[in-house]
Design an enzyme around this catalytic site. Structure first.
Site, mmCIF file in Angstrom:
data_model
loop_
_atom_site.group_PDB
_atom_site.id
_atom_site.type_symbol
_atom_site.label_atom_id
_atom_site.label_comp_id
_atom_site.label_asym_id
_atom_site.label_seq_id
_atom_site.Cartn_x
_atom_site.Cartn_y
_atom_site.Cartn_z
ATOM 1 N N CYS A 175 0.852 -1.194 0.000
ATOM 2 C CA CYS A 175 0.000 0.000 0.000
ATOM 3 C C CYS A 175 0.892 1.251 0.000
ATOM 4 O O CYS A 175 1.864 1.323 0.759
ATOM 5 C CB CYS A 175 -0.883 -0.014 1.248
ATOM 6 S SG CYS A 175 -1.819 1.507 1.420
ATOM 7 N N GLU A 201 3.121 -6.048 9.101
ATOM 8 C CA GLU A 201 3.454 -4.698 8.609
ATOM 9 C C GLU A 201 4.639 -4.119 9.395
ATOM 10 O O GLU A 201 5.549 -3.522 8.819
ATOM 11 C CB GLU A 201 2.235 -3.779 8.741
ATOM 12 C CG GLU A 201 2.519 -2.368 8.231
ATOM 13 C CD GLU A 201 1.444 -1.358 8.617
ATOM 14 O OE1 GLU A 201 0.252 -1.663 8.490
ATOM 15 O OE2 GLU A 201 1.824 -0.258 9.070
ATOM 16 N N CYS A 259 -3.300 5.289 9.208
ATOM 17 C CA CYS A 259 -4.229 5.405 8.072
ATOM 18 C C CYS A 259 -5.647 5.408 8.648
ATOM 19 O O CYS A 259 -5.954 4.608 9.523
ATOM 20 C CB CYS A 259 -4.033 4.203 7.158
ATOM 21 S SG CYS A 259 -5.385 3.997 6.009
ATOM 22 N N SER A 319 -12.033 -12.638 11.813
ATOM 23 C CA SER A 319 -11.494 -11.308 11.498
ATOM 24 C C SER A 319 -11.766 -10.352 12.659
ATOM 25 O O SER A 319 -12.914 -10.089 13.015
ATOM 26 C CB SER A 319 -12.136 -10.810 10.201
ATOM 27 O OG SER A 319 -12.263 -9.420 10.221
ATOM 28 N N SER A 320 -10.690 -9.857 13.262
ATOM 29 C CA SER A 320 -10.876 -9.018 14.460
ATOM 30 C C SER A 320 -11.508 -7.678 14.094
ATOM 31 O O SER A 320 -12.286 -7.126 14.857
ATOM 32 C CB SER A 320 -9.564 -8.833 15.209
ATOM 33 O OG SER A 320 -8.627 -8.252 14.355
HETATM 34 FE FE1 F3S Z 1 -3.289 0.971 3.113
HETATM 35 FE FE2 F3S Z 1 -4.719 1.986 5.032
HETATM 36 FE FE3 F3S Z 1 -5.530 -0.124 3.823
HETATM 37 S S1 F3S Z 1 -2.523 1.764 4.997
HETATM 38 S S2 F3S Z 1 -3.709 -1.195 3.208
HETATM 39 S S3 F3S Z 1 -5.289 1.892 2.916
HETATM 40 S S4 F3S Z 1 -5.711 0.272 5.993
#
Ligand code: F3S
Length: 281
Positions: free
Chosen positions: A96, A126, A192, A220-221
């Protein structure tokens, strides 16, 4: 009766982009691998398998002789990208762009001599990926207690970044503790807001809805969290994985049915549920 589907239901921008890249690559007829499952959704992974896309990990990567390896939206350590290229394989980076930005900050600031602190969970893929872009060992802090205990052995400036899905309030509290320690701290807020937007919108719809449907994986939490938020606002909240689970019993007078879905729920499942409710009620 109105059916209102949350705009933010399902895949966020980064996941949608990554999944699309895998489907596009799968059309080329070459051997395609994803480094880890592209999303945590069995149906999507199975569907991709049928199109010739296999999931590999660090160990099975060694046995790949040719083809394309796709990096998922979470991103990976720099060493993984390098290894794929050194093996002569094609690497399609579907990280992303918001995560990629963190990689760039971490690479640049660590090379400039700063200590990198990542606010997040040390075992989240991540965060593991982000750590791998720091030229010196990065430190991960997840709780206020850890921030409280934190000391730096060497005299260094600090650069703080965050896991994209970390809670903003917790992030601020941890940063506050670090700032109080008197170090020279530069903070880059890399959270994000896709998750928060999805939750806020679900809450708003559920508040008005007579019935609320939350679609997503059992394990899925983030879907569970969505369910909890909606159930607080709307007494008749259903948690389903697919349309097959939906045993809808509508209360007598229903004005509004709301629908939302977790981050790894594909669009076709959301649409199926939406159409079913529209046609049958
Ligand atoms: Fe990217 Fe935000 Fe989704 S960082 S993968 S748009 S949760």
């Amino acid at each position: 009766m109105e059916v209102r589907l949350a705009k933010s239901a399902g895949f966020c921008f980064g996941v949608k982009r990554a999944v699309e890249q895998v489907y596009n690559q799968a059309e080329n007829g070459k051997a395609i691998y994803t480094y880890g499952p592209i999303i945590h959704n069995e149906e999507v992974v199975k569907d991709l398998e049928q199109k010739g896309v296999s999931v590999i990990d660090d160990d099975s990567l060694s046995s790949v002789k040719e083809g394309t390896v796709i990096i998922r939206s979470h991103g990976v350590e720099k060493a993984v990208c390098d290894r794929i290229q050194e093996m002569g394989l094609e690497c399609v980076d579907a990280t992303c762009p918001f995560v990629k930005r963190i990689h760039r900050v971490v690479e640049k600031e660590s090379t400039a001599g700063k200590q990198i602190i990542i606010i997040g969970s040390a075992n989240h893929p991540e965060v593991i990926g982000i750590m791998g872009w720091s030229s010196t060992p990065a430190i991960v802090i997840e709780t206020e207690e850890e921030a409280e205990k934190f000391t730096l052995e060497e005299e260094k400036d600090i650069c703080v970044v965050s896991q994209t899905t970390f809670n903003y309030i917790k992030f601020n509290k941890i940063v506050e503790k670090l700032l109080k320690k008197g170090y020279n701290v530069g903070v880059v807020n890399t959270i994000c807001n896709a998750t928060e937007e999805r939750q806020t919108e679900a809450r708003e719809i559920a508040r008005e809805a007579d019935v609320m449907i939350v679609i997503g994986g059992k394990h899925s939490s983030n879907t569970r969290k969505l369910y909890e938020i909606c159930a607080k606002e709307c007494e008749h909240t259903y948690f389903i994985q697919t349309l097959a689970d939906l045993k809808l019993e509508l209360p007598e007078s229903v004005g509004l049915v709301g629908i939302t879905a977790g981050a790894s729920t594909p669009n076709n499942i959301i649409e199926e549920v939406q159409n079913y409710v529209r046609i049958n009620f």
